[in-house]
Design a protein around this motif. Structure first.
Motif, PDB file in Angstrom:
ATOM      1  N   ILE A 124       0.839  -1.209   0.000  1.00  0.00           N
ATOM      2  CA  ILE A 124       0.000   0.000   0.000  1.00  0.00           C
ATOM      3  C   ILE A 124       0.869   1.252   0.000  1.00  0.00           C
ATOM      4  N   GLU A 125       1.937   1.211   0.831  1.00  0.00           N
ATOM      5  CA  GLU A 125       2.832   2.366   0.886  1.00  0.00           C
ATOM      6  C   GLU A 125       3.534   2.587  -0.455  1.00  0.00           C
ATOM      7  N   LYS A 126       3.979   1.480  -1.062  1.00  0.00           N
ATOM      8  CA  LYS A 126       4.676   1.605  -2.342  1.00  0.00           C
ATOM      9  C   LYS A 126       3.738   2.094  -3.435  1.00  0.00           C
ATOM     10  N   GLU A 127       2.510   1.640  -3.425  1.00  0.00           N
ATOM     11  CA  GLU A 127       1.534   2.096  -4.417  1.00  0.00           C
ATOM     12  C   GLU A 127       1.274   3.592  -4.270  1.00  0.00           C
ATOM     13  N   ALA A 128       1.175   4.050  -3.022  1.00  0.00           N
ATOM     14  CA  ALA A 128       0.962   5.480  -2.781  1.00  0.00           C
ATOM     15  C   ALA A 128       2.163   6.296  -3.258  1.00  0.00           C
ATOM     16  N   LEU A 129       3.359   5.794  -2.960  1.00  0.00           N
ATOM     17  CA  LEU A 129       4.581   6.473  -3.400  1.00  0.00           C
ATOM     18  C   LEU A 129       4.622   6.582  -4.917  1.00  0.00           C
ATOM     19  N   MET A 130       4.375   5.482  -5.605  1.00  0.00           N
ATOM     20  CA  MET A 130       4.461   5.471  -7.069  1.00  0.00           C
ATOM     21  C   MET A 130       3.367   6.332  -7.692  1.00  0.00           C
ATOM     22  N   LYS A 131       2.202   6.350  -7.070  1.00  0.00           N
ATOM     23  CA  LYS A 131       1.113   7.190  -7.579  1.00  0.00           C
ATOM     24  C   LYS A 131       1.494   8.667  -7.525  1.00  0.00           C
ATOM     25  N   ASN A 132       2.092   9.074  -6.396  1.00  0.00           N
ATOM     26  CA  ASN A 132       2.487  10.475  -6.237  1.00  0.00           C
ATOM     27  C   ASN A 132       3.588  10.865  -7.214  1.00  0.00           C
ATOM     28  N   VAL A 133       4.613  10.011  -7.326  1.00  0.00           N
ATOM     29  CA  VAL A 133       5.728  10.313  -8.230  1.00  0.00           C
ATOM     30  C   VAL A 133       5.246  10.326  -9.677  1.00  0.00           C
ATOM     31  N   SER A 134       4.412   9.348 -10.061  1.00  0.00           N
ATOM     32  CA  SER A 134       3.877   9.288 -11.429  1.00  0.00           C
ATOM     33  C   SER A 134       3.082  10.538 -11.764  1.00  0.00           C
ATOM     34  N   SER A 135       2.258  10.963 -10.809  1.00  0.00           N
ATOM     35  CA  SER A 135       1.444  12.161 -11.022  1.00  0.00           C
ATOM     36  C   SER A 135       2.320  13.388 -11.242  1.00  0.00           C
ATOM     37  N   HIS A 136       3.387  13.495 -10.456  1.00  0.00           N
ATOM     38  CA  HIS A 136       4.290  14.643 -10.592  1.00  0.00           C
ATOM     39  C   HIS A 136       4.965  14.649 -11.956  1.00  0.00           C
ATOM     40  N   ILE A 137       5.402  13.479 -12.423  1.00  0.00           N
ATOM     41  CA  ILE A 137       6.074  13.391 -13.728  1.00  0.00           C
ATOM     42  C   ILE A 137       5.086  13.666 -14.860  1.00  0.00           C
ATOM     43  N   GLU A 138       3.872  13.149 -14.738  1.00  0.00           N
ATOM     44  CA  GLU A 138       2.840  13.396 -15.754  1.00  0.00           C
ATOM     45  C   GLU A 138       2.520  14.881 -15.862  1.00  0.00           C
ATOM     46  N   ASN A 139       2.465  15.560 -14.720  1.00  0.00           N
ATOM     47  CA  ASN A 139       2.183  17.000 -14.717  1.00  0.00           C
ATOM     48  C   ASN A 139       3.270  17.801 -15.414  1.00  0.00           C
ATOM     49  N   ALA A 140       4.471  17.201 -15.529  1.00  0.00           N
ATOM     50  CA  ALA A 140       5.563  17.855 -16.257  1.00  0.00           C
ATOM     51  C   ALA A 140       5.464  17.585 -17.756  1.00  0.00           C
ATOM     52  N   GLY A 141       4.397  16.901 -18.190  1.00  0.00           N
ATOM     53  CA  GLY A 141       4.187  16.652 -19.617  1.00  0.00           C
ATOM     54  C   GLY A 141       4.978  15.476 -20.155  1.00  0.00           C
ATOM     55  N   ILE A 142       5.300  14.514 -19.304  1.00  0.00           N
ATOM     56  CA  ILE A 142       6.155  13.387 -19.697  1.00  0.00           C
ATOM     57  C   ILE A 142       5.368  12.088 -19.592  1.00  0.00           C
ATOM     58  N   ASN A 143       5.533  11.221 -20.583  1.00  0.00           N
ATOM     59  CA  ASN A 143       4.894   9.907 -20.557  1.00  0.00           C
ATOM     60  C   ASN A 143       5.534   9.047 -19.468  1.00  0.00           C
ATOM     61  N   VAL A 144       4.715   8.466 -18.618  1.00  0.00           N
ATOM     62  CA  VAL A 144       5.252   7.697 -17.489  1.00  0.00           C
ATOM     63  C   VAL A 144       4.486   6.387 -17.336  1.00  0.00           C
ATOM     64  N   GLU A 145       5.223   5.332 -17.015  1.00  0.00           N
ATOM     65  CA  GLU A 145       4.629   4.034 -16.703  1.00  0.00           C
ATOM     66  C   GLU A 145       5.170   3.579 -15.353  1.00  0.00           C
ATOM     67  N   SER A 146       4.339   2.911 -14.565  1.00  0.00           N
ATOM     68  CA  SER A 146       4.792   2.458 -13.249  1.00  0.00           C
ATOM     69  C   SER A 146       4.419   0.998 -13.043  1.00  0.00           C
ATOM     70  N   LYS A 147       5.257   0.302 -12.273  1.00  0.00           N
ATOM     71  CA  LYS A 147       5.023  -1.121 -12.073  1.00  0.00           C
ATOM     72  C   LYS A 147       5.635  -1.578 -10.757  1.00  0.00           C
ATOM     73  N   ILE A 148       4.881  -2.377 -10.021  1.00  0.00           N
ATOM     74  CA  ILE A 148       5.403  -3.027  -8.817  1.00  0.00           C
ATOM     75  C   ILE A 148       5.519  -4.516  -9.133  1.00  0.00           C
ATOM     76  N   ILE A 149       6.718  -5.085  -8.948  1.00  0.00           N
ATOM     77  CA  ILE A 149       6.968  -6.480  -9.286  1.00  0.00           C
ATOM     78  C   ILE A 149       7.221  -7.277  -8.011  1.00  0.00           C
ATOM     79  N   ASN A 150       6.454  -8.345  -7.841  1.00  0.00           N
ATOM     80  CA  ASN A 150       6.656  -9.235  -6.702  1.00  0.00           C
ATOM     81  C   ASN A 150       7.708 -10.260  -7.094  1.00  0.00           C
ATOM     82  N   ILE A 151       8.869 -10.190  -6.478  1.00  0.00           N
ATOM     83  CA  ILE A 151       9.983 -11.056  -6.874  1.00  0.00           C
ATOM     84  C   ILE A 151      10.220 -12.196  -5.891  1.00  0.00           C
ATOM     85  N   GLY A 152       9.379 -12.310  -4.897  1.00  0.00           N
ATOM     86  CA  GLY A 152       9.535 -13.402  -3.942  1.00  0.00           C
ATOM     87  C   GLY A 152      10.860 -13.328  -3.222  1.00  0.00           C
TER      88      GLY A 152
END
Length: 715
Positions: A607-635
């Motif tokens: 949940i914390e990581k999703e919130a972090l990535m959402k905030n960072v993605s939003s900031h980058i998008e607001n700068a007019g940049i294409n952004v993709e985000s992904k959380i990978i469960n690597i065990g």
């Protein structure tokens, strides 16, 4: 009319209304003096062919329209690169006699990039006419000639005579004389100034032109804008100290909105009456106040002119959030002020406890700026801190340092003030350590691409062992010169070079600091044997550097930098890493891929990581940049290996990481994430060192929290 001036006027245009106004003014002048006009449009080096053709069509239409209408010759050309270099080159190529530029005024977005008009004027070898609105006939038929007593006015006088004859108008010669107790110490006596004005007036009169002359006395008023905040109160305290020391009056200004209710205005008036009376009673200085409706950015300069203020003291809250990007209140006021501005922060101590910093540009800076600081230093017993600035291209930088110290020292010793002097090298450069191997040449190719897109210089650094023979040093210098000149010619990038002696680890870091490099681009050969355990040479440089270090192993890809990968964790993130990613994405029109990893036992952090990535993605998008985000469960898999696999899968061209400086046992054994990535992939890696690891007072690095950019915090 015959003139010594050449017969071409250059008009830079961006097809805006104000550029049209500049062209209208240029046409008026061209008609009078029988000049030609050349329109100049500057495009990026990376402009598409379609965009360039579109610009070309616009320029054709513009030249046809005005050539036919004005019956004068108008040509055009398109240049690629920096607008300032393009204008300077155009003046040289066309032997132009005048530049006419349109400016939009003081909009906030222009404050980010600096004053366009001022930079053109400073760098121009010919007169510059600055236009804000379309041509109007001179209503009172007077041409004003302001005289600066510290500079040669001959060219300005000649131009005034030429224009006055053609326009059949009179000339008003005016000079400014500061009063006896002025903040600026007068260099020339009043008698000499009056004599100078009289001589200029006689020269103009002898040319058969009606002339009048006068000297304006600069007053004794300090303007203090206030919004009743603590920092505004601190600004008033400093203004009081200045008023007492220099026998000044103080005028406090408060700006209200145009639709402010009368009850609010009366409340403000009561507050100002209390402040002025209290200040008079406590400090014995003369204080008045003004309340004005309107925009603060319009009202303040109007008030400066209205009361003929000689100085402004303003409070500054600091630069945060959107204000940091858009340009703050203080910076806007400073940029547009016609008088000196003292900026005060809430935590500033008394003037008597501070240094007076005097930045001077070398090698052609006069001592006038230092003279202006002397009266402050003598009144408040301050130390004068003179900082000289040298450009990286100046090969004689070290000699200039010695010259600065000798000149300033002897001058200030005579004046009896305490001082210290130092020189900063202004480079706006990327530094490339080079040992003439293929990998360091690859690094240079990367640096050239970054420099071209960010309009920076490149400084090559070659390190030789202490005690190297002069013949070997000269041979290395010859190689460096050849590489710099060849690459500079092929790329259009300004490339200089330095040879230093010593240890590679110390010299790279020290030189980067000395030239104020923005980035180190370093080619590395890889990591083998015991080096894997003890730490690579590259990472030793990275951990010892306060400057970001980009590590490259292969040559610059033909497709450019299309995909930037930004790994995020919860701990020890750096907001600086995100802003660097945005900068690179803008330079190369890249996409940013944010990735984070979860171990099987760490799913509670999802949940914390999703919130972090959402905030960072939003900031980058607001700068007019294409952004993709992904959380990978690597065990239970290794994070380093999983990350490298992901970066290769999305065809990453650049990885941006935070390289921690700490020397813990786990890192010595190779567990530092940034170092492991460098050893396991050939993808270029940009390493950011948070400043807090060098200075505990810095606030760039942040601890363990979900929102590193502060986007969820409420003001």
């Amino acid at each position: 009319m015959k003139s010594n001036l050449r017969n071409t006027i250059i008009v830079p245009t961006d097809f805006t209304t104000v550029a049209e106004c500049a062209l209208d003014n240029a046409i008026k002048i061209a008609k009078i003096f029988d000049y030609d006009i050349c329109l100049l449009h500057v495009v990026s080096k990376h402009v598409t062919k379609a965009d360039k053709e579109r610009v070309n069509d616009q320029l054709i239409d513009l030249t046809k329209k005005h050539s036919k209408k004005a019956n004068i010759k108008i040509s055009y050309f398109i240049k690629e690169g920096s607008i300032y270099n393009s204008i300077a080159n155009a003046v040289k190529d066309l032997s132009a006699s005048l530049i006419v530029i349109g400016i939009h005024g003081s909009e906030k977005e222009s404050n980010i990039l600096g004053s366009f008009a001022y930079n053109v004027i400073c760098s121009s070898s010919v007169p510059v006419l600055v236009v804000k609105k379309c041509y109007e006939e001179v209503k009172d038929n007077t041409l004003v000639l302001p005289v600066d007593f510290s500079y040669d006015n001959v060219k300005a006088v000649d131009l005034a005579i030429m224009f006055a004859k053609e326009l059949s108008c009179q000339v008003h010669v005016t000079g400014v004389l500061f009063s006896k107790d002025s903040l600026y110490k007068t260099i020339v006596s009043k008698e000499k100034k009056e004599s100078r004005i009289t001589n200029i007036a006689k020269t103009i009169e002898n040319a058969g032109i009606t002339v009048k002359s006068d000297i304006v006395i600069k007053p004794k008023t300090i303007l203090v804008p206030t919004d009743f905040t603590p920092v505004a109160a601190k600004a008033l305290e400093h203004a009081v100290e200045l008023a007492k020391a220099f026998e000044r009056k103080i005028c406090i200004l408060h700006v209200v909105s145009k639709d402010a209710k009368q009850s609010h205005v009366e409340k403000v008036k009561t507050q100002l009456e209390h402040i002025t009376e209290d200040t008079k009673r406590r400090f014995g200085v003369e204080v008045s106040f003004i309340i004005k409706p309107g925009s603060i950015f319009d009202v303040i300069p109007d008030t400066v002119n209205e009361i003929s203020a000689g100085l402004m003291v303003i409070g500054f809250h600091g630069r945060q959030g959107v204000e940091h990007v858009a340009g703050g209140f203080a910076y806007t006021i400073i940029r547009n002020s016609t008088v000196p501005v003292m900026v005060v922060k809430k935590n500033h101590t008394d003037i008597s406890d501070n240094h007076i910093v005097v930045p001077v540009t070398l090698p052609h800076e006069s001592l006038e700026k230092i003279n202006k600081s002397l009266k402050f230093a003598q009144a408040f017993k301050c130390l004068i801190h003179v900082i000289g600035v040298l450009h990286i291209d100046d090969i004689s930088a070290k000699k200039e340092k010695e010259s600065l110290h000798e000149t300033i020292s002897s001058y200030l010793v005579k004046k009896g003030v305490e001082y210290k002097a130092e020189v900063l090298i202004k480079s706006n450069s990327l530094m490339v350590p080079i040992d003439f191997t293929e990998t360091t040449i690859n690094a240079l190719n990367y640096a050239v691409e970054i420099a071209n897109r960010s309009e920076k210089n490149i400084c090559l650094l070659h390190i030789v062992a202490q005690g190297t023979k002069e013949s070997a040093r000269k041979k290395a210098e010859s190689k460096l010169k050849e590489i710099a000149e060849k690459k500079s010619k092929s790329s259009g990038t300004n490339i200089s070079y330095i040879i230093e002696e010593g240890s590679i680890f110390n010299v790279i870091s020290n030189t980067a600091n000395e030239i104020s490099a923005d980035l180190i681009v370093m080619g590395v050969h890889g990591k083998k044997g015991l080096q894997h355990i003890l730490g690579s040479n590259a990472f030793k440089v990275i951990k010892g550097s306060k400057v970001p270090v980009m590590v490259v192993k292969k040559d610059y890809p033909k497709h450019g930098i299309k995909n930037v990968v930004l790994p995020l964790s919860i701990e020890h993130e750096s907001t600086k890493k995100v802003f660097v990613a945005i900068d690179f994405a803008r330079y190369f029109n890249s996409s940013v891929h944010i990735v984070s990893f979860l171990h099987s036992k760490g799913t509670v952090f999802k949940i914390e990581k999703e919130a972090l990535m959402k905030n960072v993605s939003s900031h980058i998008e607001n700068a007019g940049i294409n952004v993709e985000s992904k959380i990978i469960n690597i065990g239970k898999s290794n994070t380093d290996d999983s990350f490298v696999e992901y970066a290769k899968k999305i065809n990453s061209d650049l990885i941006i990481v935070v390289a921690k400086k700490s020397g813990k046992l786990s890192e010595i054994l190779g567990q530092n994430f940034a170092e492991q990535i460098i050893s396991k992939t050939d993808i270029p890696i940009l390493n950011i060192i948070p400043y807090a690891e060098f200075d505990e007072d810095e606030s760039y690095a942040v601890g363990s929290f979900v929102d590193p950019l502060g986007l969820m915090r409420k003001e």
